[in-house]
Design an enzyme around this catalytic site. Structure first.
Site, PDB file in Angstrom:
ATOM      1  N   TRP A 143      33.292  36.556  41.749  1.00 51.45           N
ATOM      2  CA  TRP A 143      32.337  37.447  41.593  1.00 51.45           C
ATOM      3  C   TRP A 143      31.597  36.999  40.142  1.00 51.45           C
ATOM      4  O   TRP A 143      32.300  36.875  39.179  1.00 51.45           O
ATOM      5  CB  TRP A 143      33.049  38.747  41.363  1.00 51.45           C
ATOM      6  N   ASP A 227      42.590  40.932  40.717  1.00 47.27           N
ATOM      7  CA  ASP A 227      41.460  41.858  40.852  1.00 47.27           C
ATOM      8  C   ASP A 227      41.495  42.292  42.116  1.00 47.27           C
ATOM      9  O   ASP A 227      41.376  41.719  43.197  1.00 47.27           O
ATOM     10  CB  ASP A 227      40.093  41.030  40.583  1.00 47.27           C
ATOM     11  N   LYS A 264      35.079  51.255  45.921  1.00 48.94           N
ATOM     12  CA  LYS A 264      34.781  50.826  47.573  1.00 48.94           C
ATOM     13  C   LYS A 264      35.478  51.766  48.387  1.00 48.94           C
ATOM     14  O   LYS A 264      35.097  52.245  49.489  1.00 48.94           O
ATOM     15  CB  LYS A 264      34.789  49.474  47.912  1.00 48.94           C
TER      16      LYS A 264
HETATM   17  C1  LIG Z   1      35.736  41.301  42.976  1.00 49.03           C
HETATM   18  C2  LIG Z   1      35.182  42.297  42.345  1.00 49.03           C
HETATM   19  N1  LIG Z   1      35.852  42.908  41.327  1.00 49.03           N
HETATM   20  C3  LIG Z   1      35.604  44.126  40.543  1.00 49.03           C
HETATM   21  C4  LIG Z   1      34.448  44.783  41.162  1.00 49.03           C
HETATM   22  C5  LIG Z   1      34.121  46.046  40.141  1.00 49.03           C
HETATM   23  O1  LIG Z   1      33.666  47.034  40.764  1.00 49.03           O
HETATM   24  P1  LIG Z   1      33.528  48.419  40.057  1.00 49.03           P
HETATM   25  O2  LIG Z   1      33.440  48.430  38.697  1.00 49.03           O
HETATM   26  O3  LIG Z   1      32.271  49.120  40.671  1.00 49.03           O
HETATM   27  O4  LIG Z   1      34.924  49.087  40.384  1.00 49.03           O
HETATM   28  C6  LIG Z   1      33.785  44.262  42.050  1.00 49.03           C
HETATM   29  C7  LIG Z   1      32.572  45.099  42.578  1.00 49.03           C
HETATM   30  O5  LIG Z   1      31.789  44.512  43.402  1.00 49.03           O
HETATM   31  C8  LIG Z   1      34.227  43.228  42.949  1.00 49.03           C
HETATM   32  O6  LIG Z   1      33.601  42.944  43.920  1.00 49.03           O
END
Ligand SMILES: Cc1ncc(COP(=O)(O)O)c(C=O)c1O
Length: 426
Positions: A143, A227, A264
């Site tokens: 990511w 993560d 999500k």
């Molecule tokens: C691998 C990964 N980590 C963390 C996040 C963090 O998302 P959020 O800050 O919306 O919870 C995302 C969002 O796309 C992700 O794909």
């Protein structure tokens, strides 16, 4: 009467030395998509769930609880404690660790964060300050924000890439990953692992491979940083998607941390609901670590936002609502799987050159399609938007657009003469 200066002012700024930073490619593409006047267009860019009509979906269970919260006389808008809403923090732990035993609970320190991004950030800063690691190993690719977060929160920590994606087969390069880590990782290095539904590739290790990764972390004394952004969203089963994290803990030898997102799996993207957890070797270390995390939290955000955390806690702590939410998860993960199968079937029907099984074999929100940058740019001319890496957010597909998307892919693949995963085709 306003004051007006008589002599002209020569405008200058202390900030003119700055170089303009590049914008975020995903958000930039969303703007481009929104401005595209074409009647038929498809957005397979950002990682958000879309329903069959291509619209955002507020989970029915979330809607129900929002009404209950609005009608609850006890609802107020007071500050939360620095570590977050206690009921939420407990529910987040139970969901991730599977109702941990008292012994394990005494080693887990948790606090509510600004969603998964905030959890990764807090973790990066905390590990930087407490362990002073020299390196962090991240998957190639990962990511994109992982790089940026570690850049700003742990600038002294060198970011190293371990091989992850095999472009020849559009699958996991497990031997490459293990070889690099085995040969180059050093004791005390951090290793960032996606708990499930790897972003951007949609490719996860098997359980057997996870065991080998855990063996390697033990042997080489690497510190795992998980993560977990897609628990329950990937397979539809919250326990299955937490398997890797729980396996690492079950070995009893590894200390680790987890960044957890509820964006999500609850569809609460804009509410910024997340948690950061440390599993320390013993209770005393847990308490000390937690005190540092709370110190950082106070300085960075004082205390986290209440609304989304209240929704999650309410659902997870009410067995009937939790069961309803699990059905919502199945709807989301099921629709994505159906769309993977539909895209694959359409490409098969068109006999599009290349091997496309990886689309159905990959997992979670995304597919690393194997389309080249040139093909992706050609698709934009067909009003279909995905990332130049070839990553497609599958929930942007629906019954009405999947055949047209497949047709456009077929057209650009044929025109370019290059087919994804040619090794399998042969
Ligand atoms: C691998 C990964 N980590 C963390 C996040 C963090 O998302 P959020 O800050 O919306 O919870 C995302 C969002 O796309 C992700 O794909």
């Amino acid at each position: 009467m306003g004051y007006t200066r008589e002599e002209p002012v020569e405008r200058t700024s202390l900030f003119n030395h700055l170089e303009t930073m590049p914008g975020d490619p995903i958000f930039g593409l969303m703007t481009q998509y929104a401005k595209d006047p074409a009647e038929f267009k498809a957005s397979l860019t950002i990682g958000v769930y879309r329903d069959e009509e291509g619209k955002p979906w507020v989970l029915p269970t979330v809607k129900k609880v929002e009404k209950m919260i609005a009608e609850d006389a006890a609802t107020n808008h007071e500050y939360l404690p620095m570590e977050g809403l206690p009921a939420f923090v407990k529910a987040a732990q139970d969901l991730l660790f599977g109702n941990p035993s008292a012994a394990l609970s005494s080693r887990i320190g948790s606090l509510q964060t600004i969603s998964g991004t905030g959890a990764v950030h807090l973790g990066a800063r905390f590990l930087n300050d407490s362990l002073h690691p020299k390196r962090i190993w991240v998957s190639d690719p990962t990511w994109g924000n992982h790089h940026a977060i570690f850049d700003i929160a742990a600038p002294e920590v060198e970011q190293k890439l371990y091989p992850y994606y095999d472009a020849e087969t559009c699958s996991l390069n497990f031997s490459g990953m293990m070889k690099t880590l085995e040969e180059e990782a050093q004791a005390g290095d951090l290793i960032l692992l996606h708990a499930c539904a790897h972003n951007p590739t949609g490719i996860d290790p098997t359980k057997e491979q996870w065991k080998q990764i855990a063996d390697l972390c033990e042997k080489k004394k690497l510190f795992p940083f998980f993560d977990s952004a897609y628990q329950g969203f990937a397979s539809g089963d919250v326990d299955e998607d937490a398997w890797a994290v729980r396996h690492f803990i079950s070995r009893g030898t590894l200390e680790l941390v987890v960044a957890q997102s509820f964006s999500k799996n609850f569809g609460l993207y804009g509410q910024r609901v997340g948690a950061f957890h440390i599993v320390a070797g013993d209770e005393q270390a847990r308490d000390k670590a937690l005190s540092h995390l709370i110190y950082l939290q106070r300085a960075e955000i004082s205390n986290p936002p209440v609304y989304g955390a209240r929704i999650v806690a309410w659902i997870l702590q009410t067995p009937e609502l939790k069961a309803e939410w699990e059905q919502d998860l199945l709807i989301m993960s099921g629709r994505i799987k159906t769309m993977r199968a539909a895209l694959y079937a359409e490409l098969q029907k068109l006999q599009t050159p290349g091997s496309w099984e990886h689309i159905v074999n990959q997992n979670g929100m995304f597919s690393y399609t194997g389309l080249s940058e040139k093909q992706v740019l050609a698709l934009r001319k067909e009003h279909i938007y995905l990332l130049t890496s070839g990553r497609a957010s599958i929930s942007g597909l629906n019954r009405d657009n999947v055949a047209l998307v497949a047709k456009a892919i077929d057209k650009v693949v044929r025109a370019s003469g290059d087919a994804p995963a040619p090794a399998i085709t042969a």
